[in-house]
Scaffold this active site. Structure first.
Site, mmCIF file in Angstrom:
data_model
loop_
_atom_site.group_PDB
_atom_site.id
_atom_site.type_symbol
_atom_site.label_atom_id
_atom_site.label_comp_id
_atom_site.label_asym_id
_atom_site.label_seq_id
_atom_site.Cartn_x
_atom_site.Cartn_y
_atom_site.Cartn_z
ATOM 1 C CB SER A 21 -0.904 0.018 1.237
ATOM 2 O OG SER A 21 -1.449 1.312 1.380
ATOM 3 C CG HIS B 20 -3.738 -1.381 -2.068
ATOM 4 N ND1 HIS B 20 -4.847 -2.071 -2.520
ATOM 5 C CD2 HIS B 20 -4.176 -0.618 -1.039
ATOM 6 C CE1 HIS B 20 -5.902 -1.744 -1.796
ATOM 7 N NE2 HIS B 20 -5.531 -0.844 -0.892
ATOM 8 C CG ASP C 160 -5.022 2.586 0.289
ATOM 9 O OD1 ASP C 160 -6.005 1.834 0.172
ATOM 10 O OD2 ASP C 160 -3.918 2.207 0.738
ATOM 11 C CG MET D 62 -8.229 7.343 2.044
ATOM 12 S SD MET D 62 -7.261 7.367 3.549
ATOM 13 C CE MET D 62 -6.714 5.667 3.604
ATOM 14 C CG HIS E 167 -9.154 0.430 -1.302
ATOM 15 N ND1 HIS E 167 -8.645 0.164 -0.047
ATOM 16 C CD2 HIS E 167 -10.512 0.377 -1.167
ATOM 17 C CE1 HIS E 167 -9.645 -0.043 0.793
ATOM 18 N NE2 HIS E 167 -10.784 0.101 0.140
ATOM 19 C CG MET F 105 -11.220 3.377 1.250
ATOM 20 S SD MET F 105 -9.722 3.267 2.248
ATOM 21 C CE MET F 105 -8.499 3.557 0.973
ATOM 22 C CG MET G 119 -11.958 -2.633 4.032
ATOM 23 S SD MET G 119 -10.337 -2.228 3.349
ATOM 24 C CE MET G 119 -9.490 -1.488 4.764
ATOM 25 N N GLY H 245 -9.191 4.054 6.483
ATOM 26 C CA GLY H 245 -8.892 5.463 6.722
ATOM 27 C C GLY H 245 -7.431 5.732 7.053
ATOM 28 C CG ASP I 248 -6.350 -2.681 2.523
ATOM 29 O OD1 ASP I 248 -5.343 -2.437 3.203
ATOM 30 O OD2 ASP I 248 -6.898 -1.838 1.770
HETATM 31 C C1 DX5 Z 1 -6.560 1.594 5.055
HETATM 32 C C2 DX5 Z 1 -6.049 1.363 3.644
HETATM 33 C C3 DX5 Z 1 -4.952 0.405 3.625
HETATM 34 C C4 DX5 Z 1 -3.749 0.820 4.458
HETATM 35 C C5 DX5 Z 1 -3.112 -0.415 4.985
HETATM 36 O O1 DX5 Z 1 -7.681 2.352 5.036
HETATM 37 O O2 DX5 Z 1 -7.070 0.887 2.793
HETATM 38 O O3 DX5 Z 1 -4.573 0.028 2.309
HETATM 39 O O4 DX5 Z 1 -2.803 1.572 3.755
HETATM 40 O O5 DX5 Z 1 -2.089 -0.080 5.838
HETATM 41 P P1 DX5 Z 1 -1.503 -1.111 6.873
HETATM 42 O O6 DX5 Z 1 -1.001 -2.294 6.093
HETATM 43 O O7 DX5 Z 1 -0.405 -0.344 7.532
HETATM 44 O O8 DX5 Z 1 -2.601 -1.495 7.831
HETATM 45 ZN ZN ZN Z 2 -6.503 -0.046 0.812
#
Ligand code: DX5
Ligand code: ZN
Length: 223
Positions: A16, A41, A43, A45, A74, A76, A145, A150, A179
């Site tokens: 990620s 990956h 993310d 947000m 991903h 969110m 998840m 977040g 994840d």
């Molecule tokens: C969280 C994200 C993840 C996050 C995972 O909301 O979707 O992809 O970056 O981070 P770790 O592996 O540190 O939990």
């Molecule tokens: Zn993610």
């Protein structure tokens, strides 16, 4: 670029980028590739679906220009539909939406497929697997998840292991991505339950040697 096939029986490691050094993102991506990572990956947000804001379309487009690795996006975000085309154009290989954010999930998944991307549905820790029942033929993989989305660096929620097991029983051929909180000491639980795509942020970036971290994750997933 389009991913031709997502396996359900082969382990894939997807770092990620949320935990990467954004000042040196291109360099981080090249190091990850050289270290044996399978996917990147990415993310996204929006400060509404989750209480944080990360990166978006221009950063994705820059990444696309610097790597041929599959980019696993991903989302969110609330109301993702109006942005799907822009993410696809910027170079997403997969587009995963949160089931909780989609009023018309069936239509959203159809759109993702029409855009030439692989379609994923992400389930928050409290979301039951039953929401996939009538859209199974429209999804290429499910994302479980294992933290509340977040933030990176949170702890794996063990109750989600049972959900992975249920999904694997219901859908033997469905790739299952996990994840959140995936480290050497948690990846085995998710793998044994049936997950095969492992997102890890802090589990990789907290190490100076990414190749060693990825190798250890693979070993713990298989062990
Ligand atoms: C969280 C994200 C993840 C996050 C995972 O909301 O979707 O992809 O970056 O981070 P770790 O592996 O540190 O939990
Ligand atoms: Zn993610």
């Amino acid at each position: 670029m389009t991913l031709s096939h997502i396996p359900h029986d082969k382990h894939l490691i997807a770092p990620s980028l949320l935990s990467a050094d954004f000042c040196r993102l291109g360099e981080e991506v090249h190091r990850l590739k050289a270290s044996g990572a399978d996917w990147l990956h990415f993310d996204v947000m929006d400060g509404r679906f989750v209480p944080n804001i990360s990166v978006g379309i221009p950063v994705l487009a820059s990444l696309r220009r610097t790597t041929d690795m599959p980019i696993d996006v991903h989302l969110m975000i609330v109301e993702p539909d109006s942005l799907l085309g822009a993410f696809a154009k910027a170079g997403a290989d997969t587009l995963t939406v949160q089931a909780e954010a989609c009023v018309h999930l069936h239509r959203t998944l159809q759109t993702i497929r029409q855009l030439g991307c692989r379609a994923g549905v992400s389930l928050n820790p409290h979301t039951p697997v039953s929401c996939l029942e009538y859209v199974r033929e429209l999804i290429d993989f499910v994302l479980v998840m294992t933290v509340n989305p977040g933030f990176g660096g949170q702890s794996y929620i063990d109750a989600c292991t049972a959900k992975i097991r249920t999904l694997r029983t219901l859908y033997p051929d469905l790739p299952i991505e996990v994840d959140g909180g995936i480290h050497a000491n948690t990846i085995g639980r998710a793998a044994h339950a049936g997950a095969n795509i492992f997102v890890s942020g802090s589990g990789i970036f907290s190490h100076t040697d990414y190749a060693a971290a990825i190798m250890e994750l693979r070993a713990c997933a298989s062990g």
